[in-house]
Scaffold this active site. Structure first.
Site, mmCIF file in Angstrom:
data_model
loop_
_atom_site.group_PDB
_atom_site.id
_atom_site.type_symbol
_atom_site.label_atom_id
_atom_site.label_comp_id
_atom_site.label_asym_id
_atom_site.label_seq_id
_atom_site.Cartn_x
_atom_site.Cartn_y
_atom_site.Cartn_z
ATOM 1 N N HIS A 251 0.852 -1.199 0.000
ATOM 2 C CA HIS A 251 0.000 0.000 0.000
ATOM 3 C C HIS A 251 0.877 1.234 0.000
ATOM 4 O O HIS A 251 2.099 1.131 0.072
ATOM 5 C CB HIS A 251 -1.000 -0.020 1.160
ATOM 6 C CG HIS A 251 -0.389 0.027 2.529
ATOM 7 N ND1 HIS A 251 0.385 -0.984 3.037
ATOM 8 C CD2 HIS A 251 -0.451 0.975 3.506
ATOM 9 C CE1 HIS A 251 0.771 -0.674 4.266
ATOM 10 N NE2 HIS A 251 0.280 0.521 4.570
ATOM 11 N N HIS B 174 1.393 3.878 2.037
ATOM 12 C CA HIS B 174 1.930 4.599 3.204
ATOM 13 C C HIS B 174 3.458 4.671 3.151
ATOM 14 O O HIS B 174 4.114 3.702 2.788
ATOM 15 C CB HIS B 174 1.465 3.935 4.502
ATOM 16 C CG HIS B 174 -0.001 4.158 4.780
ATOM 17 N ND1 HIS B 174 -0.727 3.354 5.642
ATOM 18 C CD2 HIS B 174 -0.872 5.086 4.291
ATOM 19 C CE1 HIS B 174 -1.991 3.792 5.675
ATOM 20 N NE2 HIS B 174 -2.097 4.825 4.864
ATOM 21 N N ASP C 252 5.806 4.541 5.281
ATOM 22 C CA ASP C 252 6.646 3.574 6.000
ATOM 23 C C ASP C 252 6.762 2.245 5.230
ATOM 24 O O ASP C 252 7.502 1.347 5.634
ATOM 25 C CB ASP C 252 6.134 3.342 7.441
ATOM 26 C CG ASP C 252 4.728 2.802 7.505
ATOM 27 O OD1 ASP C 252 3.850 3.289 6.766
ATOM 28 O OD2 ASP C 252 4.480 1.868 8.307
ATOM 29 N N HIS C 253 6.064 2.143 4.086
ATOM 30 C CA HIS C 253 6.139 0.936 3.247
ATOM 31 C C HIS C 253 6.766 1.198 1.872
ATOM 32 O O HIS C 253 7.285 0.274 1.252
ATOM 33 C CB HIS C 253 4.743 0.312 3.080
ATOM 34 C CG HIS C 253 4.167 -0.122 4.394
ATOM 35 N ND1 HIS C 253 4.169 -1.432 4.801
ATOM 36 C CD2 HIS C 253 3.653 0.606 5.419
ATOM 37 C CE1 HIS C 253 3.651 -1.496 6.022
ATOM 38 N NE2 HIS C 253 3.335 -0.276 6.423
ATOM 39 N N HIS D 112 -7.366 -1.513 5.280
ATOM 40 C CA HIS D 112 -6.420 -0.554 5.862
ATOM 41 C C HIS D 112 -6.362 0.692 4.966
ATOM 42 O O HIS D 112 -6.454 1.815 5.438
ATOM 43 C CB HIS D 112 -5.065 -1.230 5.982
ATOM 44 C CG HIS D 112 -3.970 -0.358 6.507
ATOM 45 N ND1 HIS D 112 -3.978 0.145 7.780
ATOM 46 C CD2 HIS D 112 -2.823 0.089 5.925
ATOM 47 C CE1 HIS D 112 -2.876 0.879 7.958
ATOM 48 N NE2 HIS D 112 -2.168 0.851 6.849
ATOM 49 N N ASP E 265 -0.023 -4.121 5.938
ATOM 50 C CA ASP E 265 -0.763 -3.720 7.145
ATOM 51 C C ASP E 265 -2.198 -4.242 7.118
ATOM 52 O O ASP E 265 -3.084 -3.669 7.740
ATOM 53 C CB ASP E 265 -0.776 -2.192 7.291
ATOM 54 C CG ASP E 265 0.598 -1.639 7.620
ATOM 55 O OD1 ASP E 265 1.536 -2.435 7.822
ATOM 56 O OD2 ASP E 265 0.732 -0.396 7.668
ATOM 57 N N HIS F 91 4.613 -5.077 10.062
ATOM 58 C CA HIS F 91 5.075 -4.490 11.330
ATOM 59 C C HIS F 91 5.291 -5.565 12.383
ATOM 60 O O HIS F 91 4.602 -6.583 12.405
ATOM 61 C CB HIS F 91 4.053 -3.489 11.892
ATOM 62 C CG HIS F 91 3.976 -2.209 11.141
ATOM 63 N ND1 HIS F 91 4.745 -1.112 11.451
ATOM 64 C CD2 HIS F 91 3.227 -1.850 10.069
ATOM 65 C CE1 HIS F 91 4.467 -0.122 10.621
ATOM 66 N NE2 HIS F 91 3.541 -0.551 9.767
HETATM 67 FE FE FE Z 1 2.556 0.599 8.159
HETATM 68 ZN ZN ZN Z 2 -0.044 1.400 6.564
#
Ligand code: FE
Ligand code: ZN
Length: 256
Positions: A54, A56, A58-59, A110, A134, A172
């Protein structure tokens, strides 16, 4: 035998390198580039593609830099929100790398464009591999940012329908807190207690708690079991339907 290297990033993100063809690798959810570049160098791997679950940061935060340094392709399910994307995937699309087939599973919840990546086993002796970002965590699931509970539940059910021995790699390291929440919901679930003991040992040794398996998740993850009397009773919702129970469970986790 193809292997998976787990790379820790930020405080609790997990990036994966799926190695194939001797020294080629695919990166799943590289939120940052530097630990990935170091690992590629250490194992003398060349990066062919990035799979984003996805959009985001952090990915995907490291994706453009990795593409610049290695010439790899960026693949994902969101054509507007993943910078530098080369290939936008659709549900059930099969991606082929050498002799590896990777199936795209659309899992909105998500985010509205979240996907998971599934590598089916080739024979009885192998295990399938699932990268969930996620969407599904060990003992938990992602927050609902862009979709309703019903949509997320439908996505999780697709994943739960995969073969029991499929290994699950999530985005995560939330495992311990997820298990603690699961235990709060079901204090008498002995399997959860047993897993908490195992997970705690791994964390003390500095090891990641992935992979889990679909079989384990179906036994311990409350979000996959909102249709059971146990979870309904635990939430004091004996007559509610599974989607309502799911929504309430997610609400409780959000404030946990
Ligand atoms: Fe994440
Ligand atoms: Zn995420």
């Amino acid at each position: 035998m193809n292997s998976i290297i787990t790379i820790k990033a930020f405080s609790d993100n997990l990036i994966y390198l799926y190695c194939y063809n001797q020294n080629d690798a695919i990166a799943i959810d590289p939120g940052e580039s530097s630990p990935v570049l170091k690992t590629l160098e250490k194992y003398e791997l060349s990066l062919t593609a990035i799979l984003a679950t996805h959009h985001h940061s952090d990915h995907v935060g490291g994706a453009v830099e990795l593409k610049k340094k290695t010439g790899c392709k960026i693949i994902g399910g969101d054509n507007k929100r993943i910078a530098g994307i080369d290939c936008v995937v659709e549900s059930e699309q099969i991606l082929t790398f050498g002799n590896i087939n990777i199936e795209v599973i659309s899992t909105p919840g998500h985010t509205s464009t979240s996907v998971c990546y599934y590598i089916p086993r080739n024979n009885e002796n192998e295990t399938g591999i699932l990268f969930t970002g996620d969407t599904l965590f060990v003992a938990g699931c992602g927050r609902l940012f862009e979709c309703d509970a019903q949509t997320m539940r439908d996505s999780l059910r697709k994943l739960a329908a995969l073969p029991d021995n499929t290994n699950l790699y999530c985005g995560h390291e939330y495992t311990l807190e997820n298990y603690e929440f699961a235990l709060k919901i079901e204090p008498d679930n002995s399997l959860i207690l047993q897993h908490i003991a195992e997970i705690t040992k791994k964390i003390q040794k500095g090891e990641p708690t992935v992979p889990s398996t679909i079989a384990v998740e179906k036994a311990i993850n409350p979000f996959l079991r909102t249709d059971t009397d146990r979870i309904k009773t635990a939430l004091n919702m004996p007559h509610a339907d599974a989607a309502e129970v799911f929504e309430e469970l997610r609400r409780r986790k959000d404030i946990y």
